[in-house]
Design an enzyme around this catalytic site. Structure first.
Site, PDB file in Angstrom:
ATOM      1  N   TYR A   1      34.381  36.107  40.660  1.00 36.56           N
ATOM      2  CA  TYR A   1      33.974  37.363  40.258  1.00 36.56           C
ATOM      3  C   TYR A   1      32.600  37.539  39.766  1.00 36.56           C
ATOM      4  CZ  TYR A   1      34.456  42.531  39.381  1.00 36.56           C
ATOM      5  OH  TYR A   1      34.382  43.693  39.306  1.00 36.56           O
TER       6      TYR A   1
ATOM      7  N   SER B   1      28.665  45.178  39.170  1.00 39.85           N
ATOM      8  CA  SER B   1      29.499  45.202  38.146  1.00 39.85           C
ATOM      9  C   SER B   1      28.657  44.863  36.858  1.00 39.85           C
ATOM     10  CB  SER B   1      30.783  44.273  38.181  1.00 39.85           C
ATOM     11  OG  SER B   1      31.186  44.074  36.797  1.00 39.85           O
TER      12      SER B   1
HETATM   13  P1  NAD Z   1      40.581  49.202  43.222  1.00 41.61           P
HETATM   14  O1  NAD Z   1      41.724  48.129  43.409  1.00 41.61           O
HETATM   15  O2  NAD Z   1      41.107  50.394  43.136  1.00 41.61           O
HETATM   16  O3  NAD Z   1      39.697  49.430  44.528  1.00 41.61           O
HETATM   17  C1  NAD Z   1      39.393  48.063  45.542  1.00 41.61           C
HETATM   18  C2  NAD Z   1      39.428  48.580  46.879  1.00 41.61           C
HETATM   19  O4  NAD Z   1      38.953  47.278  47.918  1.00 41.61           O
HETATM   20  C3  NAD Z   1      40.646  49.295  47.554  1.00 41.61           C
HETATM   21  O5  NAD Z   1      40.159  50.031  48.445  1.00 41.61           O
HETATM   22  C4  NAD Z   1      41.167  48.018  48.226  1.00 41.61           C
HETATM   23  O6  NAD Z   1      42.123  48.427  49.270  1.00 41.61           O
HETATM   24  C5  NAD Z   1      39.948  47.378  48.768  1.00 41.61           C
HETATM   25  N1  NAD Z   1      40.193  45.899  49.336  1.00 41.61           N
HETATM   26  C6  NAD Z   1      40.564  44.815  48.633  1.00 41.61           C
HETATM   27  N2  NAD Z   1      40.683  43.807  49.552  1.00 41.61           N
HETATM   28  C7  NAD Z   1      40.233  44.269  50.740  1.00 41.61           C
HETATM   29  C8  NAD Z   1      40.140  43.789  52.054  1.00 41.61           C
HETATM   30  N3  NAD Z   1      40.420  42.512  52.193  1.00 41.61           N
HETATM   31  N4  NAD Z   1      39.475  44.652  53.121  1.00 41.61           N
HETATM   32  C9  NAD Z   1      39.116  45.526  52.641  1.00 41.61           C
HETATM   33  N5  NAD Z   1      39.517  46.323  51.801  1.00 41.61           N
HETATM   34  C10 NAD Z   1      39.769  45.441  50.596  1.00 41.61           C
HETATM   35  O7  NAD Z   1      39.685  48.513  42.287  1.00 41.61           O
HETATM   36  P2  NAD Z   1      38.137  49.577  41.851  1.00 41.61           P
HETATM   37  O8  NAD Z   1      38.304  49.118  40.397  1.00 41.61           O
HETATM   38  O9  NAD Z   1      38.231  50.776  42.317  1.00 41.61           O
HETATM   39  O10 NAD Z   1      37.124  48.386  42.621  1.00 41.61           O
HETATM   40  C11 NAD Z   1      36.254  49.074  43.402  1.00 41.61           C
HETATM   41  C12 NAD Z   1      34.960  48.086  43.179  1.00 41.61           C
HETATM   42  O11 NAD Z   1      34.536  48.286  41.785  1.00 41.61           O
HETATM   43  C13 NAD Z   1      35.070  46.486  43.034  1.00 41.61           C
HETATM   44  O12 NAD Z   1      34.017  46.009  43.912  1.00 41.61           O
HETATM   45  C14 NAD Z   1      35.134  46.247  41.797  1.00 41.61           C
HETATM   46  O13 NAD Z   1      34.645  44.894  41.681  1.00 41.61           O
HETATM   47  C15 NAD Z   1      34.240  47.322  41.196  1.00 41.61           C
HETATM   48  N6  NAD Z   1      34.112  47.105  39.645  1.00 41.61           N
HETATM   49  C16 NAD Z   1      35.425  47.593  39.201  1.00 41.61           C
HETATM   50  C17 NAD Z   1      35.113  47.866  37.697  1.00 41.61           C
HETATM   51  C18 NAD Z   1      36.472  48.357  37.101  1.00 41.61           C
HETATM   52  O14 NAD Z   1      36.520  48.368  35.677  1.00 41.61           O
HETATM   53  N7  NAD Z   1      37.379  48.917  37.792  1.00 41.61           N
HETATM   54  C19 NAD Z   1      34.264  47.441  36.992  1.00 41.61           C
HETATM   55  C20 NAD Z   1      33.219  47.247  37.674  1.00 41.61           C
HETATM   56  C21 NAD Z   1      33.044  47.076  39.039  1.00 41.61           C
END
Ligand code: NAD
Length: 260
Positions: free
Chosen positions: A155, A142
């Site tokens: 985080y 991130s």
């Molecule tokens: P999201 O909530 O759509 O995806 C998260 C995923 O992690 C889902 O598939 C969820 O089921 C899974 N997950 C959560 N807890 C779990 C567990 N205990 N075991 C197995 N799977 C689990 O959100 P996203 O934004 O797509 O997040 C994906 C990654 O991207 C994360 O690591 C997040 O930190 C990172 N990220 C997101 C953003 C943003 O702005 N959305 C920015 C930077 C980084």
């Protein structure tokens, strides 16, 4: 093309992980999905990937807080596809609170899912990649792996840790055909940030879309969300021969957030 290759993508039942699954499947890659979700939705996701891209998919619901389930996930991927070519560590959660109010249980869970799970997948997958002489490790960190924001102690700590892990693995695998990189997205419209958008909208007394615009205005100079397709394209590039010498990096894809 990634025909004949396979990818294990943690946290791929929604959001960025699913976007990357679609991009890799679009190039012919077999996919092991993982993440939370109800069985009907996951079956529909698999069906969509298989019918749209004519690839094989599997699903394993390993809980990323449980090292023994993570070991089984890697073993199941190896058994199903005969090795692991691409490992995308994407599972993640968020909790926001000032540090003095941050619940220690939330700290532990965020560190487990957003950081330790990547150690466990890498620990088990690297020997398989060494055996085949090729591998791609993509850690979805991130902007918060590079800079901090208030109220995100766990985080930010986990994502900085993930960038560090990425570099160590890059050094240990350099020259082996394996690369290890972190992707550092800025705001991307997924379920993970929806509670923050809603909270912002409520604080300002505006609608959800205006809440989103306010978050972009604060942090992301482009004033645009990063799209799942853009993240998928970056992942594809890191899996291509053009990226053979890119390892140990933390690549921002953030509309200028970390340039400030
Ligand atoms: P999201 O909530 O759509 O995806 C998260 C995923 O992690 C889902 O598939 C969820 O089921 C899974 N997950 C959560 N807890 C779990 C567990 N205990 N075991 C197995 N799977 C689990 O959100 P996203 O934004 O797509 O997040 C994906 C990654 O991207 C994360 O690591 C997040 O930190 C990172 N990220 C997101 C953003 C943003 O702005 N959305 C920015 C930077 C980084």
């Amino acid at each position: 093309m990634l025909t004949g290759k396979n990818a294990l993508i943690t946290g791929s039942t929604s959001g960025i992980g699913l976007g990357i699954a679609r991009a890799l499947a679009g190039q012919g890659c077999s996919i092991m999905l993982n993440g939370l979700g109800n069985p009907e939705n996951i079956a529909a996701t698999r069906h969509a990937l298989e019918s749209e891209f004519r690839v094989t998919t599997c699903y394993n619901g390993a809980d990323m807080t449980r090292p023994e389930e993570i070991a089984s996930l890697v073993a199941a991927t190896d058994e199903t596809f005969g090795g692991i070519d691409i490992l995308v560590n994407c599972a993640g959660i968020q909790h926001t609170a000032p540090v003095e109010l941050f619940p220690s249980e939330r700290w532990d869970t965020i560190i487990a899912i957003n950081l330790s799970s990547s150690f466990h997948t890498i620990h088990h997958a690297v020997p398989l990649m060494r055996k085949s002489g090729w591998g791609r490790i993509l850690n979805i960190a991130s902007v918060h792996g590079l800079v901090a924001s208030a109220h995100k102690a766990a985080y930010v700590a986990a994502k900085h840790g993930l960038v560090g892990l990425t570099k160590v693995v890059a050094l240990e695998t350099a020259g082996s055909g394996i690369t290890s990189n972190a992707i550092c997205p800025g705001w991307t419209r997924t379920e993970l940030i929806e509670p923050q958008i809603i909270a912002r909208a409520q604080t300002l007394g505006v609608d959800i879309e205006a809440g989103g615009r306010s978050m972009l205005a604060e942090k992301q100079p482009s004033q645009q969300f990063v799209s799942l397709e853009q993240l998928g394209q970056l992942a594809l590039f890191l899996c291509s021969p053009g990226a053979d010498q890119i390892t140990g990096t933390a690549l921002p894809i953030d509309g200028g957030w970390t340039a400030q």
